[in-house]
Design an enzyme around this catalytic site. Structure first.
Site, PDB file in Angstrom:
ATOM      1  N   ASN A   1      -9.794 -21.087 -37.689  1.00 55.90           N
ATOM      2  CA  ASN A   1     -10.670 -19.920 -37.552  1.00 55.90           C
ATOM      3  C   ASN A   1     -10.453 -18.890 -38.664  1.00 55.90           C
ATOM      4  O   ASN A   1     -10.859 -17.737 -38.536  1.00 55.90           O
ATOM      5  CB  ASN A   1     -10.433 -19.252 -36.204  1.00 55.90           C
ATOM      6  CG  ASN A   1     -10.750 -20.184 -35.054  1.00 55.90           C
ATOM      7  OD1 ASN A   1     -11.729 -20.929 -35.112  1.00 55.90           O
ATOM      8  ND2 ASN A   1      -9.924 -20.168 -34.022  1.00 55.90           N
TER       9      ASN A   1
ATOM     10  N   HIS B   1     -14.358 -16.705 -22.536  1.00 54.58           N
ATOM     11  CA  HIS B   1     -13.081 -17.321 -22.912  1.00 54.58           C
ATOM     12  C   HIS B   1     -12.090 -17.347 -21.739  1.00 54.58           C
ATOM     13  O   HIS B   1     -12.096 -16.465 -20.886  1.00 54.58           O
ATOM     14  CB  HIS B   1     -12.476 -16.499 -24.057  1.00 54.58           C
ATOM     15  CG  HIS B   1     -11.309 -17.147 -24.707  1.00 54.58           C
ATOM     16  ND1 HIS B   1     -10.016 -16.724 -24.500  1.00 54.58           N
ATOM     17  CD2 HIS B   1     -11.234 -18.204 -25.554  1.00 54.58           C
ATOM     18  CE1 HIS B   1      -9.194 -17.482 -25.208  1.00 54.58           C
ATOM     19  NE2 HIS B   1      -9.907 -18.385 -25.854  1.00 54.58           N
TER      20      HIS B   1
ATOM     21  N   GLU C   1     -18.960 -12.149 -24.613  1.00 58.12           N
ATOM     22  CA  GLU C   1     -18.504 -12.244 -26.007  1.00 58.12           C
ATOM     23  C   GLU C   1     -19.695 -11.930 -26.907  1.00 58.12           C
ATOM     24  O   GLU C   1     -20.840 -12.168 -26.506  1.00 58.12           O
ATOM     25  CB  GLU C   1     -18.002 -13.664 -26.317  1.00 58.12           C
ATOM     26  CG  GLU C   1     -16.794 -14.052 -25.492  1.00 58.12           C
ATOM     27  CD  GLU C   1     -16.340 -15.495 -25.694  1.00 58.12           C
ATOM     28  OE1 GLU C   1     -16.632 -16.091 -26.739  1.00 58.12           O
ATOM     29  OE2 GLU C   1     -15.683 -16.020 -24.783  1.00 58.12           O
TER      30      GLU C   1
ATOM     31  N   SER D   1     -17.267 -18.633 -28.704  1.00 58.13           N
ATOM     32  CA  SER D   1     -16.297 -19.349 -29.525  1.00 58.13           C
ATOM     33  C   SER D   1     -16.595 -20.830 -29.695  1.00 58.13           C
ATOM     34  O   SER D   1     -16.274 -21.404 -30.722  1.00 58.13           O
ATOM     35  CB  SER D   1     -14.902 -19.172 -28.926  1.00 58.13           C
ATOM     36  OG  SER D   1     -14.863 -19.626 -27.591  1.00 58.13           O
TER      37      SER D   1
ATOM     38  N   ASP E   1     -16.046  -9.094 -26.074  1.00 59.72           N
ATOM     39  CA  ASP E   1     -15.002  -9.754 -26.862  1.00 59.72           C
ATOM     40  C   ASP E   1     -15.611 -10.148 -28.207  1.00 59.72           C
ATOM     41  O   ASP E   1     -16.531 -10.964 -28.264  1.00 59.72           O
ATOM     42  CB  ASP E   1     -14.519 -10.983 -26.073  1.00 59.72           C
ATOM     43  CG  ASP E   1     -13.445 -11.782 -26.797  1.00 59.72           C
ATOM     44  OD1 ASP E   1     -13.446 -11.812 -28.035  1.00 59.72           O
ATOM     45  OD2 ASP E   1     -12.633 -12.431 -26.100  1.00 59.72           O
TER      46      ASP E   1
ATOM     47  N   HIS F   1     -14.621 -13.658 -32.460  1.00 60.17           N
ATOM     48  CA  HIS F   1     -15.184 -14.501 -33.527  1.00 60.17           C
ATOM     49  C   HIS F   1     -16.182 -13.761 -34.416  1.00 60.17           C
ATOM     50  O   HIS F   1     -16.681 -14.336 -35.375  1.00 60.17           O
ATOM     51  CB  HIS F   1     -15.819 -15.756 -32.928  1.00 60.17           C
ATOM     52  CG  HIS F   1     -14.781 -16.631 -32.309  1.00 60.17           C
ATOM     53  ND1 HIS F   1     -14.070 -17.565 -33.017  1.00 60.17           N
ATOM     54  CD2 HIS F   1     -14.289 -16.652 -31.043  1.00 60.17           C
ATOM     55  CE1 HIS F   1     -13.188 -18.142 -32.219  1.00 60.17           C
ATOM     56  NE2 HIS F   1     -13.293 -17.610 -31.021  1.00 60.17           N
TER      57      HIS F   1
ATOM     58  N   LYS G   1      -8.241 -14.417 -36.486  1.00 59.59           N
ATOM     59  CA  LYS G   1      -9.262 -15.362 -36.953  1.00 59.59           C
ATOM     60  C   LYS G   1      -9.737 -14.913 -38.346  1.00 59.59           C
ATOM     61  O   LYS G   1      -8.978 -15.062 -39.287  1.00 59.59           O
ATOM     62  CB  LYS G   1     -10.353 -15.479 -35.899  1.00 59.59           C
ATOM     63  CG  LYS G   1      -9.729 -15.905 -34.547  1.00 59.59           C
ATOM     64  CD  LYS G   1     -10.726 -16.163 -33.484  1.00 59.59           C
ATOM     65  CE  LYS G   1     -10.093 -16.221 -32.100  1.00 59.59           C
ATOM     66  NZ  LYS G   1      -9.141 -17.307 -31.902  1.00 59.59           N
TER      67      LYS G   1
HETATM   68  N1  PMP Z   1     -11.185 -14.357 -27.059  1.00 56.56           N
HETATM   69  C1  PMP Z   1     -11.859 -15.382 -27.604  1.00 56.56           C
HETATM   70  C2  PMP Z   1     -13.339 -15.447 -27.448  1.00 56.56           C
HETATM   71  C3  PMP Z   1     -11.165 -16.378 -28.317  1.00 56.56           C
HETATM   72  O1  PMP Z   1     -11.821 -17.416 -28.840  1.00 56.56           O
HETATM   73  C4  PMP Z   1      -9.763 -16.266 -28.459  1.00 56.56           C
HETATM   74  C5  PMP Z   1      -8.959 -17.267 -29.267  1.00 56.56           C
HETATM   75  N2  PMP Z   1      -9.199 -18.584 -29.012  1.00 56.56           N
HETATM   76  C6  PMP Z   1      -9.116 -15.189 -27.848  1.00 56.56           C
HETATM   77  C7  PMP Z   1      -9.856 -14.248 -27.164  1.00 56.56           C
HETATM   78  C8  PMP Z   1      -7.630 -15.057 -27.921  1.00 56.56           C
HETATM   79  O2  PMP Z   1      -7.254 -14.441 -29.101  1.00 56.56           O
HETATM   80  P1  PMP Z   1      -5.809 -14.716 -29.716  1.00 56.56           P
HETATM   81  O3  PMP Z   1      -5.887 -16.008 -30.435  1.00 56.56           O
HETATM   82  O4  PMP Z   1      -5.551 -13.546 -30.612  1.00 56.56           O
HETATM   83  O5  PMP Z   1      -4.850 -14.763 -28.578  1.00 56.56           O
END
Ligand code: PMP
Length: 394
Positions: free
Chosen positions: A51, A139, A183, A187, A212, A215, A244
């Site tokens: 990412n 997520h 989001e 993701s 969120d 991404h 990311k």
């Molecule tokens: N929210 C989303 C939408 C994600 O894709 C991710 C990571 N996969 C996270 C939160 C978690 O973030 P981090 O990798 O910093 O723990």
């Protein structure tokens, strides 16, 4: 000795079930090597799974500032934020994050997962009985947050605001408060939320909107500051990670002064966790300096992802509603996605298969994460490999 009926014996059962379902996961050591490449078991692969969208993980300015801040301030923060873990650097960086996000305030968290898992129950503790509305594809960390709060989620169909409104009307009106979780860029699908519609709905139903931007941060919105910056009054809470496109580690939660004050006072994951260390702060600080100026890289990401989507569609594959740097190639069954991923690795491409429970059953996919460090020739080569595989199968 492991007794029958022990917890360990249950681990074996669970792992055997995962094996049977073809869902056993394992860790492979890899190393980012620049130019959108990664090395795994001595093999150089074009990396479509990390990412690190802007290629900042190996950027000299992030590395230098991380090293410099470690040398100046030490390897660790020493304690949690409310004890002795808050330095001038933490406060200055939080102010800088708030300016980047266009909010009054921001708070640092150890990771995005931790932020979602910890902040959601803290918010809900303020209004017992609050109704929670979640996009079906949020997520895992947000589900963990809801579970920690002990609430039942009212799930709306993915990005379906008509369904959300119906649920708000049916389940929300009599609740003491309403919380919507979503989001801005999903993701596993790379599609974008209708943020304007969502903000309007949230205002109409007096719901708290939590977005969120894991991404989107660094890639979308003005100066890469995320889509919440396109809303004149933002959203109630925006979170995102620095792990990311921002190239390093850690996360932020941003919003009003009142919100951040409340989190400092009510969120166990903030209160009882050691503050992020200087090396991480340095890398984040450098990324926020660099990212606004990376318009050329953002443009390149857009053009690479258009090229990939177009190529996949021409071959008859579904890319869902992707419109960003995340492009899923949805193949259906998990076995098929796994086999394609293995085949692509033999051709020099890393594209991890994503399967249930991460995505809904029947929608297993290869998730291509594009990087500004890829080139159009990388996409051409990937598409050619997929085309060859198709020919072998027919
Ligand atoms: N929210 C989303 C939408 C994600 O894709 C991710 C990571 N996969 C996270 C939160 C978690 O973030 P981090 O990798 O910093 O723990």
């Amino acid at each position: 000795m492991i007794l029958k009926g022990s917890l360990e014996a249950r681990f074996d059962e669970a792992l055997a079930t995962a094996d049977e379902l073809g869902q056993r996961r394992k860790l492979d050591a890899v190393a980012l090597t620049g130019q959108g490449r990664i090395s795994r078991n001595g093999q150089q692969l074009v990396d479509f799974s990390s990412n690190d969208y802007l290629g900042l993980a190996l950027h000299p300015e992030l590395i230098d500032r991380s090293r410099e801040w470690t040398e100046r301030f030490g390897a660790g923060a020493g304690a949690s934020r409310l004890v002795t873990g808050t330095s001038e650097a933490h406060l200055a960086l939080e102010a800088k994050i708030a300016r980047f996000k266009g909010t009054r305030k921001a708070l640092l968290f150890a990771s995005g997962w931790q932020a979602n898992a910890a902040v959601i129950p803290a918010l809900l503790a303020a209004a017992p009985g609050a109704a929670v509305f979640t996009d079906r594809l949020i997520h895992a960390s947000m589900h963990t947050g809801c579970a920690a709060a002990g609430v039942r989620q009212h799930r709306f169909r993915h990005n379906d605001l008509t369904h959300l409104e119906q649920l708000l009307r049916d389940r929300g009106v009599n609740a003491p408060a309403r919380l919507i979780l979503t989001e801005s860029v999903f993701s596993m699908d790379g599609d974008v939320v209708d943020l304007e519609g969502l903000v309007t709905l949230a205002r109409a139903y007096d719901a708290f909107l939590y977005v969120d931007e894991a991404h989107a941060t660094g890639v979308l919105g003005p100066c890469g500051a995320g889509l919440s910056r396109t809303m004149p009054n933002g959203v109630d809470l925006v979170m995102g990670t620095f792990s990311k496109a921002m190239g390093s580690f850690g996360a932020y939660v941003a919003g009003s002064e009142r919100l951040c004050d409340y989190i400092i006072n009510a969120c166990g994951g903030f209160i009882f966790s050691t503050a992020p260390p200087p090396g991480v702060l340095g890398a984040i600080d450098a990324a926020i300096d660099i990212v606004p100026g990376m318009e050329r890289e953002r443009q390149k990401l857009r053009s690479l992802s258009d090229q990939l989507r177009q190529g996949l569609k021409t071959m008859g594959f579904s890319v869902g509603d992707s419109s960003t740097h995340i492009v899923p190639m949805i193949v259906g069954e998990a076995d098929k996605a796994m086999a394609l991923s293995r085949y692509l690795a033999t051709q020099g491409f890393l594209a991890t298969a994503i399967r249930p429970p991460t995505v809904p059953k029947g929608t297993s996919r290869l998730r291509f994460a594009l990087r500004a460090t890829h080139d159009a020739t990388d996409i051409d080569a990937l598409l050619a490999a997929i085309r060859d595989r198709g020919k072998q199968e027919t």
